[in-house]
Motif scaffolding. Structure first.
Motif, PDB file in Angstrom:
ATOM      1  N   ASP A 137      50.013   3.123 -49.971  1.00 12.04           N
ATOM      2  CA  ASP A 137      50.730   2.189 -49.838  1.00 12.04           C
ATOM      3  C   ASP A 137      52.364   2.370 -48.563  1.00 12.04           C
ATOM      4  O   ASP A 137      53.595   2.025 -48.832  1.00 12.04           O
ATOM      5  N   GLY A 138      52.004   3.567 -48.332  1.00  5.50           N
ATOM      6  CA  GLY A 138      52.373   4.358 -46.829  1.00  5.50           C
ATOM      7  C   GLY A 138      53.331   4.869 -47.447  1.00  5.50           C
ATOM      8  O   GLY A 138      53.433   5.480 -48.892  1.00  5.50           O
ATOM      9  N   VAL A 139      53.246   6.263 -46.865  1.00  8.51           N
ATOM     10  CA  VAL A 139      54.181   6.827 -46.188  1.00  8.51           C
ATOM     11  C   VAL A 139      55.483   6.977 -46.189  1.00  8.51           C
ATOM     12  O   VAL A 139      56.370   6.552 -45.472  1.00  8.51           O
ATOM     13  N   ALA A 140      57.016   7.404 -47.302  1.00 15.09           N
ATOM     14  CA  ALA A 140      58.425   7.189 -47.080  1.00 15.09           C
ATOM     15  C   ALA A 140      58.552   8.206 -45.598  1.00 15.09           C
ATOM     16  O   ALA A 140      59.644   9.127 -45.945  1.00 15.09           O
ATOM     17  N   VAL A 141      59.496   7.617 -44.597  1.00 14.11           N
ATOM     18  CA  VAL A 141      59.608   8.117 -43.815  1.00 14.11           C
ATOM     19  C   VAL A 141      61.205   8.256 -43.713  1.00 14.11           C
ATOM     20  O   VAL A 141      61.638   9.509 -43.359  1.00 14.11           O
ATOM     21  N   CYS A 142      61.087   7.381 -44.215  1.00 12.04           N
ATOM     22  CA  CYS A 142      62.965   7.625 -44.138  1.00 12.04           C
ATOM     23  C   CYS A 142      63.658   6.219 -45.610  1.00 12.04           C
ATOM     24  O   CYS A 142      63.302   4.911 -45.614  1.00 12.04           O
ATOM     25  N   THR A 143      64.697   6.537 -46.204  1.00 14.65           N
ATOM     26  CA  THR A 143      64.068   5.982 -47.663  1.00 14.65           C
ATOM     27  C   THR A 143      66.058   6.168 -47.922  1.00 14.65           C
ATOM     28  O   THR A 143      66.780   6.197 -48.642  1.00 14.65           O
ATOM     29  N   ASP A 144      66.830   6.214 -46.558  1.00 15.08           N
ATOM     30  CA  ASP A 144      68.381   6.905 -47.038  1.00 15.08           C
ATOM     31  C   ASP A 144      68.993   5.454 -47.607  1.00 15.08           C
ATOM     32  O   ASP A 144      68.527   4.080 -47.683  1.00 15.08           O
ATOM     33  N   SER A 145      69.758   5.089 -48.287  1.00 14.39           N
ATOM     34  CA  SER A 145      70.889   4.420 -48.757  1.00 14.39           C
ATOM     35  C   SER A 145      71.151   3.157 -47.791  1.00 14.39           C
ATOM     36  O   SER A 145      71.474   2.100 -47.995  1.00 14.39           O
ATOM     37  N   ALA A 146      71.034   3.616 -46.390  1.00 13.19           N
ATOM     38  CA  ALA A 146      71.828   2.423 -45.648  1.00 13.19           C
ATOM     39  C   ALA A 146      70.309   1.712 -44.902  1.00 13.19           C
ATOM     40  O   ALA A 146      69.355   2.307 -45.131  1.00 13.19           O
ATOM     41  N   ASP A 147      70.492   0.667 -44.636  1.00 14.14           N
ATOM     42  CA  ASP A 147      68.994   0.324 -43.637  1.00 14.14           C
ATOM     43  C   ASP A 147      68.886   0.704 -42.784  1.00 14.14           C
ATOM     44  O   ASP A 147      69.755   1.089 -41.949  1.00 14.14           O
ATOM     45  N   GLN A 148      67.350   0.745 -41.988  1.00 13.89           N
ATOM     46  CA  GLN A 148      66.719   1.145 -41.206  1.00 13.89           C
ATOM     47  C   GLN A 148      66.509  -0.042 -40.356  1.00 13.89           C
ATOM     48  O   GLN A 148      65.542  -0.409 -41.191  1.00 13.89           O
ATOM     49  N   GLY A 149      65.744  -0.045 -39.476  1.00 13.19           N
ATOM     50  CA  GLY A 149      64.823  -0.623 -38.977  1.00 13.19           C
ATOM     51  C   GLY A 149      64.570  -0.500 -37.391  1.00 13.19           C
ATOM     52  O   GLY A 149      64.988   0.575 -36.707  1.00 13.19           O
ATOM     53  N   GLY A 150      63.711  -1.304 -36.901  1.00 11.66           N
ATOM     54  CA  GLY A 150      63.364  -1.353 -35.710  1.00 11.66           C
ATOM     55  C   GLY A 150      62.475   0.057 -35.764  1.00 11.66           C
ATOM     56  O   GLY A 150      62.332   0.133 -33.798  1.00 11.66           O
ATOM     57  N   ALA A 151      61.714   0.453 -36.479  1.00  7.56           N
ATOM     58  CA  ALA A 151      61.142   1.244 -36.219  1.00  7.56           C
ATOM     59  C   ALA A 151      59.907   1.367 -34.731  1.00  7.56           C
ATOM     60  O   ALA A 151      59.126   0.081 -34.572  1.00  7.56           O
ATOM     61  N   VAL A 152      59.383   2.423 -34.035  1.00  8.12           N
ATOM     62  CA  VAL A 152      58.536   2.355 -33.281  1.00  8.12           C
ATOM     63  C   VAL A 152      57.551   3.809 -33.046  1.00  8.12           C
ATOM     64  O   VAL A 152      57.887   4.542 -33.605  1.00  8.12           O
ATOM     65  N   VAL A 153      56.691   3.938 -32.829  1.00 10.42           N
ATOM     66  CA  VAL A 153      55.873   5.197 -33.164  1.00 10.42           C
ATOM     67  C   VAL A 153      55.427   5.640 -31.583  1.00 10.42           C
ATOM     68  O   VAL A 153      54.631   4.486 -31.534  1.00 10.42           O
ATOM     69  N   VAL A 154      55.293   6.839 -31.711  1.00  9.95           N
ATOM     70  CA  VAL A 154      53.960   6.899 -30.816  1.00  9.95           C
ATOM     71  C   VAL A 154      52.968   8.530 -31.699  1.00  9.95           C
ATOM     72  O   VAL A 154      53.424   8.807 -32.118  1.00  9.95           O
ATOM     73  N   SER A 155      51.339   8.590 -31.025  1.00 11.65           N
ATOM     74  CA  SER A 155      50.551   9.958 -31.556  1.00 11.65           C
ATOM     75  C   SER A 155      51.419  10.814 -30.875  1.00 11.65           C
ATOM     76  O   SER A 155      51.995  11.205 -30.360  1.00 11.65           O
ATOM     77  N   ASP A 156      51.435  11.735 -31.743  1.00  8.84           N
ATOM     78  CA  ASP A 156      51.620  13.076 -32.171  1.00  8.84           C
ATOM     79  C   ASP A 156      50.911  14.474 -30.854  1.00  8.84           C
ATOM     80  O   ASP A 156      50.854  14.920 -30.779  1.00  8.84           O
ATOM     81  N   GLY A 157      49.545  13.486 -30.537  1.00 14.14           N
ATOM     82  CA  GLY A 157      48.386  14.345 -30.675  1.00 14.14           C
ATOM     83  C   GLY A 157      47.489  14.932 -31.341  1.00 14.14           C
ATOM     84  O   GLY A 157      46.582  16.008 -30.556  1.00 14.14           O
ATOM     85  N   GLN A 158      47.577  15.210 -32.424  1.00 14.01           N
ATOM     86  CA  GLN A 158      47.329  16.081 -33.412  1.00 14.01           C
ATOM     87  C   GLN A 158      47.235  15.032 -34.680  1.00 14.01           C
ATOM     88  O   GLN A 158      47.164  15.265 -35.844  1.00 14.01           O
ATOM     89  N   GLY A 159      46.595  14.014 -34.495  1.00 11.68           N
ATOM     90  CA  GLY A 159      46.958  13.226 -35.590  1.00 11.68           C
ATOM     91  C   GLY A 159      47.974  12.539 -36.268  1.00 11.68           C
ATOM     92  O   GLY A 159      47.490  11.903 -37.739  1.00 11.68           O
ATOM     93  N   GLY A 160      48.788  12.768 -36.295  1.00  9.13           N
ATOM     94  CA  GLY A 160      50.067  12.886 -36.596  1.00  9.13           C
ATOM     95  C   GLY A 160      50.620  11.853 -35.734  1.00  9.13           C
ATOM     96  O   GLY A 160      50.441  10.976 -34.687  1.00  9.13           O
TER      97      GLY A 160
END
Length: 158
Positions: free
Chosen positions: A85-108
């Protein structure tokens, strides 16, 4: 004779490719592979290749009663490689949105998002998740831009 060998060699390449492609396609679950089955709403936002034939998917997740950022890495066969069900990247009590992603070149991956933890306006935060699905930077990400007023809709490239 040389042309006959070349013809057989090309035919062998075609057969091997057909076998490899058909076995990869056959390994995916019919009707898709679930990435997250948690209660609450999940809103997919972005996906990037992991550099090893799979992908890293990030989404906004309402499982805890506010919008958080989660990520999952899948391999070329559709198997989840990180926490169910996924890794928690950010679970701060405020809202987060509009996530974007790019490979780090090392599998992450490096993931950025808009974040309302500062109060009235949205700021930009980011987190690196390694190939094993472990957030590397500070808990809930590092501030990229917290200038007065609104920062939203980040873009990220490698």
């Amino acid at each position: 004779m040389k042309e006959l060998r070349l013809t057989w060699f090309l035919a062998l390449i075609v057969v091997v490719n057909v076998i490899l492609v058909s076995s990869a396609i056959a390994s995916w679950v019919e009707n898709g592979t679930p990435i997250c089955t948690q209660i609450g709403q999940q809103a997919p936002t972005a996906m990037a290749p992991d550099g090893e034939g799979g992908a890293i998917i990030v989404w906004n997740d309402f499982r805890a009663g506010n919008w958080d950022v989660y990520a999952q890495r899948i391999d070329a066969y559709g198997n989840s490689l990180w926490t169910i069900d996924g890794v928690a990247v950010c679970t701060d009590s405020a809202d987060q949105g509009g996530a974007v992603v790019v490979s780090d070149g090392q599998g992450g991956a490096i993931i950025a998002w808009g974040d309302e933890r500062g109060g009235t306006y949205s700021d930009i935060y980011a987190q690196r998740v390694d190939a094993e699905g472990i957030p590397v930077w500070v808990t809930n990400g590092v501030a990229i831009c917290t200038d007065p007023r609104n920062q939203a809709s980040p873009w990220i490239v490698s």
